[in-house]
Design an enzyme around this catalytic site. Structure first.
Site, PDB file in Angstrom:
ATOM      1  N   GLY A   1       0.798  -1.221   0.000  1.00  0.00           N
ATOM      2  CA  GLY A   1       0.000   0.000   0.000  1.00  0.00           C
ATOM      3  C   GLY A   1       0.824   1.260   0.000  1.00  0.00           C
ATOM      4  CB  ILE A   2       3.702   2.409   2.074  1.00  0.00           C
ATOM      5  CG1 ILE A   2       2.964   2.414   3.415  1.00  0.00           C
ATOM      6  CG2 ILE A   2       4.706   3.554   2.035  1.00  0.00           C
ATOM      7  CD1 ILE A   2       3.840   2.057   4.603  1.00  0.00           C
TER       8      ILE A   2
ATOM      9  CB  VAL B   1       8.536   4.809   5.784  1.00  0.00           C
ATOM     10  CG1 VAL B   1       9.181   6.175   5.623  1.00  0.00           C
ATOM     11  CG2 VAL B   1       8.309   4.140   4.418  1.00  0.00           C
TER      12      VAL B   1
ATOM     13  NE  ARG C   1       6.037  -1.475  13.117  1.00  0.00           N
ATOM     14  CZ  ARG C   1       5.132  -0.626  12.676  1.00  0.00           C
ATOM     15  NH1 ARG C   1       5.485   0.320  11.816  1.00  0.00           N
ATOM     16  NH2 ARG C   1       3.875  -0.722  13.078  1.00  0.00           N
TER      17      ARG C   1
ATOM     18  CG  ASP D   1       9.071   7.934  10.530  1.00  0.00           C
ATOM     19  OD1 ASP D   1       9.265   8.991  11.157  1.00  0.00           O
ATOM     20  OD2 ASP D   1       8.006   7.279  10.621  1.00  0.00           O
TER      21      ASP D   1
ATOM     22  CD  GLU E   1      10.426   3.102  16.393  1.00  0.00           C
ATOM     23  OE1 GLU E   1       9.220   3.366  16.540  1.00  0.00           O
ATOM     24  OE2 GLU E   1      10.928   2.762  15.296  1.00  0.00           O
TER      25      GLU E   1
ATOM     26  CG  HIS F   1       7.353   5.255  14.328  1.00  0.00           C
ATOM     27  ND1 HIS F   1       7.544   3.974  14.788  1.00  0.00           N
ATOM     28  CD2 HIS F   1       6.402   5.138  13.349  1.00  0.00           C
ATOM     29  CE1 HIS F   1       6.766   3.121  14.138  1.00  0.00           C
ATOM     30  NE2 HIS F   1       6.063   3.812  13.256  1.00  0.00           N
TER      31      HIS F   1
ATOM     32  CB  ALA G   1       5.833   8.212   8.449  1.00  0.00           C
ATOM     33  CG  ASN G   2      -0.401   7.481  10.192  1.00  0.00           C
ATOM     34  OD1 ASN G   2      -1.021   8.343   9.570  1.00  0.00           O
ATOM     35  ND2 ASN G   2      -0.998   6.477  10.803  1.00  0.00           N
TER      36      ASN G   2
END
Length: 306
Positions: free
Chosen positions: A138-139, A217, A219, A243, A248, A267, A269-270
């Site tokens: 999707g991305i 972008v 994981r 990102d 993390e 993190h 991006a969304n």
């Protein structure tokens, strides 16, 4: 047609419950529900046991490795993730990171003197470039039109090798060894599973072109951080824009924070506004599909872990 009885947890402001009602569902308590819309990424807060009446669970996360690791996902019911629901904003951020690297924005932002002569030879463009998207779901499909609009060609890498419209060519992940050396830059958007742990390792990074930028972008676990830092120190690639990181959150003092060839965003991006909107839209669509007996979007594969 009977209404779907769904529990919405947690929902302190009632916003998700309102979305469910507008989609035609009846919001009830967990013990009376046939479905559960879980609204946070906090696995520790998830009910320790679900009633047998729950036949479907909608999760808000696109990446679901933590749900599998926590042992929450079971085979007693259908589980759906939000995969694809946040593709557009994440693709937008991926493009930003890629351009930030290619256009040498970190050096420009930090500069305190006019450095055109030093920077000009290394400033690049997407025009005429070839960009590989590793994990072109999707991305990647959302990013592809923007790359093409700026004059880049795309090599799409996905699990099946099924053609991604608009790509120069599509390559199955098992046959992607040569892609790393054929691309000017690489964007990673693959899901985190046991199969994609360190998918971008020392061998893949060493195959990349000397001026290539690596954008992640997906994981953090998909990229071998130690191998990446080594490559950056050696100047083996142009740089890395991340990102997501492994570990993390990225610890204070980690070499990536101050590395001249690295760009780190935490993190984001969304962002919250698109996270909420994307989840609401996915939940509403899936409620309609569930009631009509249609396949749900984002049904999780228990064997593949995503």
């Amino acid at each position: 047609m009977n209404k779907l009885e769904i529990a919405v947890l947690p929902d302190p402001d009632g916003g998700v419950a309102e979305v469910a009602r507008e989609a035609g569902a009846e919001v009830v308590g967990l013990d009376q529900a046939e479905a559960l819309a879980w609204t946070t990424s906090a696995t520790a807060e998830f009910p320790s046991a679900l009633p047998d009446s729950i036949r479907w669970v909608q999760l808000p996360s696109a990446g679901v490795e933590q749900w599998f690791q926590a042992g929450i996902v079971d085979g007693a019911r259908t589980w759906t993730s939000a995969t694809g629901a946040y593709a557009a904003p994440v693709a937008e951020h991926a493009l930003l990171l890629l351009l930030t690297g290619i256009r040498r924005m970190p050096e420009c932002v930090r500069a305190t003197t006019w450095s055109k002569a030093e920077l000009m030879p290394s400033v690049g463009t997407l025009g005429g470039a070839t960009v590989a998207i590793i994990g072109c779901g999707g991305i990647g499909r959302a990013l592809l039109p923007s790359l093409r609009a700026l004059g880049a060609q795309v090599i799409a890498v996905n699990r099946s090798g099924r053609t991604v419209p608009g790509s120069l060519r599509t390559v199955a992940a098992d046959d992607a060894a040569e892609v790393w050396s054929q691309a000017d830059h690489v964007v990673v958007a693959a899901p985190a599973t046991s199969d994609t742990q360190h998918l971008v390792g020392r061998d893949q990074i060493q195959r990349m072109r000397p001026g290539a930028w690596l954008v992640n972008v997906a994981r953090g676990s998909v990229v071998d951080t130690e191998a990446l830092v080594e490559a950056l120190d050696e100047g083996a690639i142009g740089g890395a824009a991340l990102d997501v990181t492994d570990p993390e959150p990225l610890p204070d003092g980690h070499p990536l924070w101050t590395h001249p060839r690295a760009v780190i965003t935490p993190h984001v991006a969304n962002p919250a506004v698109t996270l909420r909107r994307g989840f609401h839209e996915r939940l509403a669509h899936n409620i309609g599909r569930y009631v009509r007996g249609e396949p749900l979007i984002g049904t999780m594969d228990l064997t593949r872990g995503y």
